[in-house]
Motif scaffolding. Structure first.
Motif, PDB file in Angstrom:
ATOM      1  N   PRO A   1       0.796  -1.238   0.000  1.00 41.94           N
ATOM      2  CA  PRO A   1       0.000   0.000   0.000  1.00 41.94           C
ATOM      3  C   PRO A   1       0.826   1.285   0.000  1.00 41.94           C
ATOM      4  CG  PRO A   1       0.020  -0.948   2.194  1.00 41.94           C
ATOM      5  CD  PRO A   1       0.825  -1.888   1.322  1.00 41.94           C
ATOM      6  N   GLY A   2       1.726   1.418  -0.972  1.00 38.18           N
ATOM      7  CA  GLY A   2       2.549   2.617  -1.088  1.00 38.18           C
ATOM      8  C   GLY A   2       3.339   2.535  -2.385  1.00 38.18           C
TER       9      GLY A   2
ATOM     10  N   ALA B   1       2.490   5.550   3.795  1.00 33.25           N
ATOM     11  CA  ALA B   1       1.520   6.491   4.367  1.00 33.25           C
ATOM     12  C   ALA B   1       0.713   5.855   5.503  1.00 33.25           C
ATOM     13  CB  ALA B   1       0.583   7.008   3.277  1.00 33.25           C
ATOM     14  N   ASN B   2       0.263   4.627   5.294  1.00 31.67           N
ATOM     15  CA  ASN B   2      -0.611   4.005   6.292  1.00 31.67           C
ATOM     16  C   ASN B   2      -0.069   2.690   6.840  1.00 31.67           C
ATOM     17  OD1 ASN B   2      -2.686   6.060   6.037  1.00 31.67           O
ATOM     18  ND2 ASN B   2      -3.071   5.210   4.008  1.00 31.67           N
TER      19      ASN B   2
ATOM     20  N   ASN C   1       2.306  -1.633  -6.267  1.00 33.14           N
ATOM     21  CA  ASN C   1       1.344  -0.847  -5.485  1.00 33.14           C
ATOM     22  C   ASN C   1      -0.035  -1.515  -5.501  1.00 33.14           C
ATOM     23  OD1 ASN C   1      -0.890   1.511  -6.013  1.00 33.14           O
ATOM     24  ND2 ASN C   1       0.500   2.001  -4.330  1.00 33.14           N
ATOM     25  N   ASP C   2      -0.743  -1.441  -4.372  1.00 29.97           N
ATOM     26  CA  ASP C   2      -2.037  -2.139  -4.255  1.00 29.97           C
ATOM     27  C   ASP C   2      -3.094  -1.628  -5.240  1.00 29.97           C
ATOM     28  OD1 ASP C   2      -2.325   0.307  -2.916  1.00 29.97           O
ATOM     29  OD2 ASP C   2      -3.139  -0.559  -1.081  1.00 29.97           O
ATOM     30  N   ALA C   3      -3.168  -0.305  -5.410  1.00 31.66           N
ATOM     31  CA  ALA C   3      -4.177   0.231  -6.331  1.00 31.66           C
ATOM     32  C   ALA C   3      -3.788  -0.086  -7.778  1.00 31.66           C
ATOM     33  CB  ALA C   3      -4.325   1.736  -6.136  1.00 31.66           C
TER      34      ALA C   3
ATOM     35  N   ILE D   1      -6.596   6.992  -0.272  1.00 29.29           N
ATOM     36  CA  ILE D   1      -7.099   6.843  -1.643  1.00 29.29           C
ATOM     37  C   ILE D   1      -5.931   6.336  -2.484  1.00 29.29           C
ATOM     38  CG2 ILE D   1      -7.949   8.014  -3.714  1.00 29.29           C
ATOM     39  CD1 ILE D   1      -9.417   9.986  -1.982  1.00 29.29           C
ATOM     40  N   GLY D   2      -6.146   5.204  -3.138  1.00 24.95           N
ATOM     41  CA  GLY D   2      -5.133   4.678  -4.047  1.00 24.95           C
ATOM     42  C   GLY D   2      -5.552   4.984  -5.471  1.00 24.95           C
TER      43      GLY D   2
ATOM     44  N   GLU E   1      -0.369   7.801  -7.386  1.00 19.65           N
ATOM     45  CA  GLU E   1      -0.542   8.459  -6.077  1.00 19.65           C
ATOM     46  C   GLU E   1      -1.437   9.698  -6.084  1.00 19.65           C
ATOM     47  OE1 GLU E   1       0.696   7.338  -2.984  1.00 19.65           O
ATOM     48  OE2 GLU E   1       1.114   5.536  -4.137  1.00 19.65           O
TER      49      GLU E   1
ATOM     50  N   HIS F   1      -2.548  11.670  -2.915  1.00 16.11           N
ATOM     51  CA  HIS F   1      -1.734  12.687  -2.256  1.00 16.11           C
ATOM     52  C   HIS F   1      -1.688  14.003  -3.038  1.00 16.11           C
ATOM     53  CE1 HIS F   1      -0.657   9.738   0.720  1.00 16.11           C
ATOM     54  NE2 HIS F   1      -0.429   8.892  -0.258  1.00 16.11           N
TER      55      HIS F   1
ATOM     56  N   GLU G   1      -6.654  12.426  -0.162  1.00 18.58           N
ATOM     57  CA  GLU G   1      -7.137  11.347   0.717  1.00 18.58           C
ATOM     58  C   GLU G   1      -7.577  11.855   2.089  1.00 18.58           C
ATOM     59  OE1 GLU G   1      -4.151   8.229   0.809  1.00 18.58           O
ATOM     60  OE2 GLU G   1      -3.289   8.992   2.661  1.00 18.58           O
TER      61      GLU G   1
HETATM   62  C1  BGC Z   1      -0.882   5.233  -0.558  1.00 20.10           C
HETATM   63  C2  BGC Z   1      -1.099   4.533  -1.874  1.00 20.10           C
HETATM   64  C3  BGC Z   1      -2.051   3.378  -1.703  1.00 20.10           C
HETATM   65  C4  BGC Z   1      -3.340   3.861  -1.032  1.00 20.10           C
HETATM   66  C5  BGC Z   1      -4.305   2.721  -0.758  1.00 20.10           C
HETATM   67  C6  BGC Z   1      -2.228   5.675  -0.015  1.00 20.10           C
HETATM   68  O1  BGC Z   1      -2.050   6.339   1.185  1.00 20.10           O
HETATM   69  O2  BGC Z   1      -0.047   6.350  -0.720  1.00 20.10           O
HETATM   70  O3  BGC Z   1       0.129   4.047  -2.398  1.00 20.10           O
HETATM   71  O4  BGC Z   1      -2.326   2.810  -2.961  1.00 20.10           O
HETATM   72  O5  BGC Z   1      -3.074   4.542   0.167  1.00 20.10           O
HETATM   73  O6  BGC Z   1      -3.733   1.756   0.071  1.00 20.10           O
END
Ligand code: BGC
Length: 259
Positions: free
Chosen positions: A73-74, A85-86, A113-115, A144-145, A159, A162, A171
């Motif tokens: 997730p990044g 981020a999370n 990346n997940d998204a 938000i991805g 991204e 952001h 997000e």
């Molecule tokens: C991250 C993204 C990620 C999204 C969903 C965002 O805060 O920067 O890379 O896809 O969260 O997990």
């Protein structure tokens, strides 16, 4: 049976999220899972080594010994994690595939990346199927991805969550976690989502938005309230999109830059 009448092409994907690490075997001809998903809780703290050990458990549950794709997730650029981020900040600077590969000796690991993974899967097998042009998938969750796909090719690490929209990160304005934290109605929340969509469409003029994340299950309650100009459809693969996209990425280089 696969499209050619032979056995299906199989892949394996793992979706790493804040609460769960989910994996499954994927039929790459249809984008569906072969059998059930298997899910373990994300270890806390979610350090790279702890998550890698959990991923290895999921893989071993299936007895999978082929290449595997894993979502993160990044930002993951050239295999190196750049943002967290999370999730646990210890990920930053890690060669993610190497750390995960150390827990699974001999297996080829691809991390994305997940998204981006969800976008690839939705574009090929889900809500984007049959659409051409530029598709933007957004996942609404804790953050938000985003994924941008042009005729099957992914532009990785966009991204958009952001992006600064009206003096605030997108997000922090319109993730579904903000709706929950504020106790907002769908009407109130979709005003924020509209602002984010308009900022994105003014910059890159997509042909279609796909809305993913848990809140897309209630899409009929809020997609009709949006006031941006580009059509928005709900994601179709639900919670398997990350697994499917990860398996796609393990099978072939899916990035636009590699074409
Ligand atoms: C991250 C993204 C990620 C999204 C969903 C965002 O805060 O920067 O890379 O896809 O969260 O997990």
């Amino acid at each position: 049976m696969g499209a050619t009448g032979s056995a299906p092409r199989r892949g394996f994907g793992i979706d790493v999220g804040g609460s769960g690490v989910k994996g499954g075997i994927v039929d790459l001809d249809t984008g569906s899972l072969i059998g059930d998903r298997y899910k373990l809780l994300t270890p806390q703290p979610a350090t790279p080594e702890a998550v890698a050990a959990t991923i290895a458990e999921v893989v071993e549950h299936f007895g999978w010994d082929g290449p595997l794709g894993v979502t993160y997730p990044g930002v993951v650029a050239d295999g190196i994690v750049r943002t967290a981020a999370n999730v646990d900040k210890a990920w930053i600077g890690c060669h993610a595939a190497q750390v995960i590969g150390d827990a699974l000796p001999g297996q080829r690991v691809t991390v994305l990346n997940d998204a981006d993974a969800a976008g690839l899967a939705e574009e090929r097998y889900g809500a984007g199927r049959g659409h051409t042009g530029v598709i933007v998938l957004l996942t609404f969750g804790t953050g938000i991805g985003s994924a941008v796909i042009h005729n099957g090719a992914l532009l990785p690490n966009t991204e958009f969550g952001h992006l600064e929209v009206g003096g605030k990160e997108a997000e922090h304005r319109a993730a579904s976690s903000v709706k929950e934290a504020q106790g907002w109605s769908y009407e109130r929340w979709t005003k924020e989502v509209t602002r984010v969509l308009v900022a994105i469409e003014n910059a890159i003029w997509p042909d279609l938005f796909i809305a993913g994340g848990g809140i897309s299950r209630k899409a009929d309650k809020w997609i009709p309230l949006l006031q941006n100009r580009t059509p928005v459809v709900a994601a179709a693969l639900r919670n398997s999109a990350g697994i499917v996209g990860a398996a796609m990425a393990a099978e072939a280089d899916v990035t636009a830059t590699a074409r």
